[in-house]
Write a protein that holds these residues in place. Structure first.
Motif, PDB file in Angstrom:
ATOM      1  N   MET A 496       0.967  -1.609  -0.223  1.00 44.47           N
ATOM      2  CA  MET A 496       0.324  -0.208  -0.338  1.00 44.47           C
ATOM      3  C   MET A 496       0.621   1.393  -0.124  1.00 44.47           C
ATOM      4  O   MET A 496       1.944   1.374   0.688  1.00 44.47           O
ATOM      5  N   ASP A 497       0.569   2.525  -0.829  1.00 43.41           N
ATOM      6  CA  ASP A 497       1.729   3.719  -0.906  1.00 43.41           C
ATOM      7  C   ASP A 497       0.895   4.435   0.185  1.00 43.41           C
ATOM      8  O   ASP A 497      -0.209   3.642   0.078  1.00 43.41           O
ATOM      9  N   LEU A 498       1.337   5.630   0.584  1.00 44.65           N
ATOM     10  CA  LEU A 498       1.003   6.030   2.061  1.00 44.65           C
ATOM     11  C   LEU A 498       0.269   7.548   1.264  1.00 44.65           C
ATOM     12  O   LEU A 498      -0.330   7.887   2.268  1.00 44.65           O
ATOM     13  N   GLU A 499       0.884   8.139  -0.046  1.00 48.25           N
ATOM     14  CA  GLU A 499       0.432   9.110  -0.349  1.00 48.25           C
ATOM     15  C   GLU A 499      -1.143   8.964  -1.492  1.00 48.25           C
ATOM     16  O   GLU A 499      -0.590   9.170  -2.492  1.00 48.25           O
ATOM     17  N   MET A 500      -2.648   8.970  -1.498  1.00 47.26           N
ATOM     18  CA  MET A 500      -2.781   8.574  -2.317  1.00 47.26           C
ATOM     19  C   MET A 500      -4.428   9.593  -1.752  1.00 47.26           C
ATOM     20  O   MET A 500      -4.235   9.992  -0.514  1.00 47.26           O
ATOM     21  N   PRO A 501      -4.850   9.508  -2.895  1.00 41.89           N
ATOM     22  CA  PRO A 501      -6.327  10.529  -2.380  1.00 41.89           C
ATOM     23  C   PRO A 501      -7.675   9.284  -2.143  1.00 41.89           C
ATOM     24  O   PRO A 501      -7.682   8.447  -2.021  1.00 41.89           O
ATOM     25  N   VAL A 502      -8.323  10.360  -1.785  1.00 41.05           N
ATOM     26  CA  VAL A 502      -9.963   9.467  -1.125  1.00 41.05           C
ATOM     27  C   VAL A 502      -9.597   9.857   0.412  1.00 41.05           C
ATOM     28  O   VAL A 502     -10.168   9.491   1.471  1.00 41.05           O
ATOM     29  N   MET A 503      -8.631   8.543   0.272  1.00 44.35           N
ATOM     30  CA  MET A 503      -7.802   8.164   1.136  1.00 44.35           C
ATOM     31  C   MET A 503      -7.333   7.444   1.800  1.00 44.35           C
ATOM     32  O   MET A 503      -6.618   6.219   0.689  1.00 44.35           O
ATOM     33  N   TYR A 506      -2.263   5.966   5.410  1.00 52.22           N
ATOM     34  CA  TYR A 506      -1.698   5.890   6.999  1.00 52.22           C
ATOM     35  C   TYR A 506      -3.136   6.043   7.581  1.00 52.22           C
ATOM     36  O   TYR A 506      -3.877   5.225   8.117  1.00 52.22           O
ATOM     37  N   ALA A 507      -4.655   6.848   7.134  1.00 47.26           N
ATOM     38  CA  ALA A 507      -5.853   6.040   7.243  1.00 47.26           C
ATOM     39  C   ALA A 507      -6.011   4.597   7.076  1.00 47.26           C
ATOM     40  O   ALA A 507      -6.699   4.721   7.850  1.00 47.26           O
ATOM     41  N   ALA A 508      -6.000   4.348   6.082  1.00 51.22           N
ATOM     42  CA  ALA A 508      -6.371   3.136   6.038  1.00 51.22           C
ATOM     43  C   ALA A 508      -5.711   2.240   5.996  1.00 51.22           C
ATOM     44  O   ALA A 508      -5.706   0.740   6.943  1.00 51.22           O
ATOM     45  N   ILE A 509      -4.448   1.978   6.783  1.00 50.43           N
ATOM     46  CA  ILE A 509      -4.399   0.835   7.686  1.00 50.43           C
ATOM     47  C   ILE A 509      -4.880   0.457   9.540  1.00 50.43           C
ATOM     48  O   ILE A 509      -4.406   0.204   9.952  1.00 50.43           O
ATOM     49  N   LYS A 510      -5.257   1.549   9.741  1.00 48.97           N
ATOM     50  CA  LYS A 510      -5.635   1.970  10.472  1.00 48.97           C
ATOM     51  C   LYS A 510      -7.518   0.916  10.606  1.00 48.97           C
ATOM     52  O   LYS A 510      -7.259   0.098  11.987  1.00 48.97           O
TER      53      LYS A 510
END
Length: 568
Positions: A496-503, A506-510
């Protein structure tokens, strides 16, 4: 610094005017105290002169406030200097008026703005004060006083002037020192702000440069491994060399920026030293073969043990030295020698030598190459050789390892770079950490979720994973990844990339760690990683990271290291 620049308030015109105004008011305040004292002693004529003096300074400030005069520095310095001469003419030298020239001289640097003409102004104002001081002394000694004073009154005025002059000198000196300290603190703060801004800028630019490089290097590797015409292979090699060289330069700039910001750190881990050294020379095999150079490697068998070392930084040092040696050697060999110097009490001292038969470095140039951006002009190639960052970075890394880099070189003969490092060593071997069957060389049966917003990087990564026979699903942001997991969470690993639009990542991993905690997630990023950032990523749920641009075999190794065995 420009005195007219509002970004530098310590030496702006408004700040200088404020200081001049404050010192003038302080002088008037001190004059009022002396005036009161003289009145109490019955020295009314002298008290009137002091009052006139204070009124004169007040008049200058008033004229400035009404914009009749633009600058108060010269009028005040001239008025004070001439007034003291008048005092000497009235009272004689016995009352010590000349003593007030000392605090006046101390005050001059405080009220002069630091412009290009700073030195000229200082000399000019000092000259006025010094000349007037001499005139004051001469007038006081040789001129008949306008108002001869009794000896007792002279003593009273003299001691009053001594005390006032000392207090003024101490006060102005303290103000001068305080302002210098404030100025230095502002300079340091300004430098820190600049470094911080530049660090943030270079970090962002590093990410932006490494992202397209990932696509370039990945596409080149895919094309090289395909069925190509022989003449095309040469062009692929050129593209690969240029892209790898550009990546190396980007990383050097970012590392140099870390050094300036004081953020470069050493993070030792347990590694097999001999194997690490062997691995460090593997990438140079093709380069040296193409140049018809021999790469010699001599590693002491005693180094086949586990040590605590920063493998990334040690390889970076060796890569820089071997790369430079190969770059400036057209025939002969490059040799890496690593030997045990001493071994006792859990400490291993290893000596490293990188020797070449290249152009060598003239004695007068040997200091230059270690400077930041230092370059050496090579008459044989008619160009500057090297970017000037690699060796400086090596020096700084070795400092953190309590070591230093030494050079022996002779023009036209070759060079030897050497250094020693102390390692803590461990007697037992490290157990193998392997989650996939040892004999398995691909990802057959592995379900991988690739979360990447950059379409080019998505195409490259998916192609490489499919070449390894992996079953790859794709999502272009964190929310899409969560939607896919909702439908089917049967994935062995998530990239998973870190800098992405929408989500973002950092938010997705949580969310993923809360709902699917068993699925390992690797950060798939172009951000240059340090241990502090890696630890932060691990703290929020990432197992590890894969840096872009990535090599296919490194990607395979990381996936095999962390993927779920149950998914095979």
């Amino acid at each position: 610094m420009n005195g007219n620049n509002p970004d530098y308030p310590l030496y702006s015109i408004s700040e200088i005017a404020k200081r001049t105004y404050q010192l003038s008011l302080a002088t008037i305040g001190l004059g009022f105290l002396i005036f009161t004292y003289y009145c109490l002693m019955g020295l009314y004529h002298t008290a009137i002169m002091v009052a006139s003096f204070c009124c004169g300074i007040g008049l200058i400030l008033f004229l400035k406030s009404k914009h009749f005069i633009r600058n108060t520095k010269l009028p005040i310095i001239a008025f004070v200097s001439l007034s003291l001469i008048v005092f000497a003419a009235k009272e004689g030298a016995g009352t010590g008026q000349y003593l007030f020239y000392f605090p006046l001289m101390i005050a001059i640097p405080v009220i002069v703005d630091n412009q290009k003409t700073y030195l000229k102004k200082i000399i000019f104002y000092f000259s006025i004060t010094a000349v007037c001081c001499l005139i004051c002394i001469v007038v006081g000694i040789h001129h008949q006083p306008w108002e001869p004073l009794p000896l007792n009154d002279q003593y009273k005025i003299f001691y009053t002037n001594v005390v006032a002059a000392i207090i003024s000198t101490i006060a102005f000196a303290y103000i001068n020192i305080s302002l210098e300290r404030k100025y230095l603190e502002e300079l340091i703060e300004q430098k820190n702000r600049t470094i911080t801004s530049r660090t943030q800028f270079l970090s962002t630019m590093g990410h932006e440069l490494r992202t397209p490089l990932n696509g370039i290097i990945g596409a080149i590797n895919i094309l090289k491994n395909g069925n190509n015409l022989p003449e095309q292979q040469e062009y692929f090699e050129i593209l690969k060399y240029c892209s790898d060289h550009m990546l190396h330069q980007v990383n050097d700039i970012l590392d140099f920026n870390k050094i300036e910001a004081g953020k470069l750190e050493i993070h030792p881990i347990e590694v097999n030293l001999k194997q690490l050294l062997i691995n460090s020379t593997i990438p140079f095999a093709n380069m040296f073969e193409e140049k018809n150079l021999e790469l010699k490697v001599e590693i002491d068998p005693e180094l086949d043990l586990i040590v605590l070392a920063d493998d990334v930084r040690l390889i970076q040092i060796l890569n820089n030295l071997i790369s430079n040696a190969g770059k400036f050697t057209s025939k002969g060999y490059v040799k890496l020698t690593v030997k045990t110097i001493s071994k006792s009490n859990g400490i291993l001292r290893a000596g490293f030598w990188v020797e070449d038969t290249g152009t060598g470095i003239a004695k007068e140039d040997q200091e230059i190459i270690f400077d930041s951006f230092g370059q050496v002009y090579d008459e044989t190639t008619r160009k500057h050789t090297g970017s000037g960052l690699g060796l400086n970075i090596c020096l700084e890394i070795l400092k953190l390892m309590n070591s230093h880099l030494e050079l022996k070189s002779e023009k036209g003969v070759g060079s030897i770079f050497s250094f020693d490092i102390d390692f803590n060593y461990i007697d037992q071997q490290l157990p193998e950490q392997q989650t996939l069957p040892k004999e398995k060389a691909d990802l057959a049966g592995m379900k991988i979720l690739l979360v990447e917003d950059n379409q080019i990087n998505m195409i490259i990564a998916k192609k490489i994973l499919m070449d390894f026979k992996g079953d790859c699903a794709k999502a272009y942001n964190g929310q899409e990844a969560l939607d896919l997991l909702e439908e089917n969470a049967d994935f062995g690993i998530i990239l998973m990339d870190l800098e992405m639009p929408v989500m973002d990542g950092y938010a997705a991993i949580k969310e993923i760690k809360q709902r699917w905690p068993d699925i390992p997630v690797l950060a798939f990023t172009a951000t240059l990683m340090d241990l502090e950032m890696l630890e932060k990523l691990k703290a929020i749920g990432f197992a590890d990271c894969i840096l872009k641009p990535f090599q296919a075999q490194n990607l395979l190794a990381q996936i095999k290291k962390y993927a779920l065995v149950a998914s095979l």
